[in-house]
Scaffold this motif. Structure first.
Motif: not given
Length: 256
Positions: A95, A150, A152, A176, A179-181, A183-184
């Motif tokens: 995180r 954010s 990311g 990751c 994180l959302d896709p 940001s990943t």
């Protein structure tokens, strides 16, 4: 002939309160490459990563045995200068964990603590933020709280903070997973850009991500109640032509 690995473990054993967690791990990590550590939960991947940064010192009852070297440095030497070592080996956690201070201060603080001259620090801060693709996004709000970014962006700030100390090695523990896709994808592109300049060791449960990123891969497994290294080598060999049945079953989703 392949060069000697930058990181070399020989018969590495880690236990917690007398319970063996990682048994007799022997393998090397090549300089300038991305090495992915994969395998099911609880098989010792993060324990191995923590050992590389001596974070195991902070765990009561943890005992590390065997041999672990970074180039010519014995990483298990109790006399090791941990401040200097953690400048050499940076770590990114699951995180994002920016300090609850400004964006600028997140980078200025470690630079100041490690003796970077006042006049040099703004240049290093900008260079690191550019490195991780954040400069254009934050250049006009460097004194805003880092926690207002954010998820990311916070993770990229953590990368910038680690890079500000000019490490040789970056350890990434599921970088990751929170994180959302989108940001990943940004973080994965960043990791690929860092290849060659740094030696990166990445723990990930995402096999597709490991395939996309890794030059080398190591599969950890749980046997007789302790983690162990089952197979390692070039990522193409491990993922496309695995030798061990645990590896084949894990990659096919049958186990783990």
């Amino acid at each position: 002939m392949n060069p000697s690995p930058l990181i070399q473990a020989e018969g590495l054993r880690i236990s917690y309160g007398g319970r063996l967690a990682l048994r007799d791990v022997t393998f090397g990590v090549a300089a300038g490459r991305i090495t992915a550590l994969v395998g099911p939960s609880g098989c010792g991947k993060t324990s191995f990563l923590n050992c590389l940064n001596r974070l195991t010192d902070l765990i009561p009852g943890c005992r590390v045995e065997g041999s672990l070297r970074l180039d010519e440095t014995d990483l298990l030497d109790p006399r090791l200068d941990l401040l200097a070592h953690r400048r050499r080996v940076g770590m990114i956690f699951q995180r994002p964990n920016p300090f609850p201070i400004s964006i600028r201060a997140n980078l200025d603080l470690p630079l100041r603590e490690h003796g970077c001259a006042r006049e040099e620090r703004p240049l290093r801060i900008e260079a690191c933020l550019r490195d991780v693709g954040l400069w254009e996004e934050v250049r006009d709000r460097l004194d805003a709280p880092a926690l207002a970014l954010s998820g990311g962006q916070q993770q990229r700030l953590c990368f910038a903070r680690a890079l500000s100390l000019q490490p040789e090695v970056l350890l990434l523990d599921e970088p990751c997973s929170a994180l959302d896709p989108l940001s990943t994808g940004v973080i994965e592109e960043l990791i690929l850009r860092l290849r060659g300049r740094y030696t990166l060791v990445v723990v990930t449960h995402n096999l597709a991500q490991a395939r996309r990123l890794a030059d080398a891969a190591a599969l950890f497994w749980l046997r007789d109640g302790a983690g162990c290294l089952v197979e390692h080598g070039p990522a193409s060999h491990v993922f496309d032509a695995p030798r061990e049945p645990e590896t084949r079953d894990y990659l096919r989703g049958y186990r783990g």
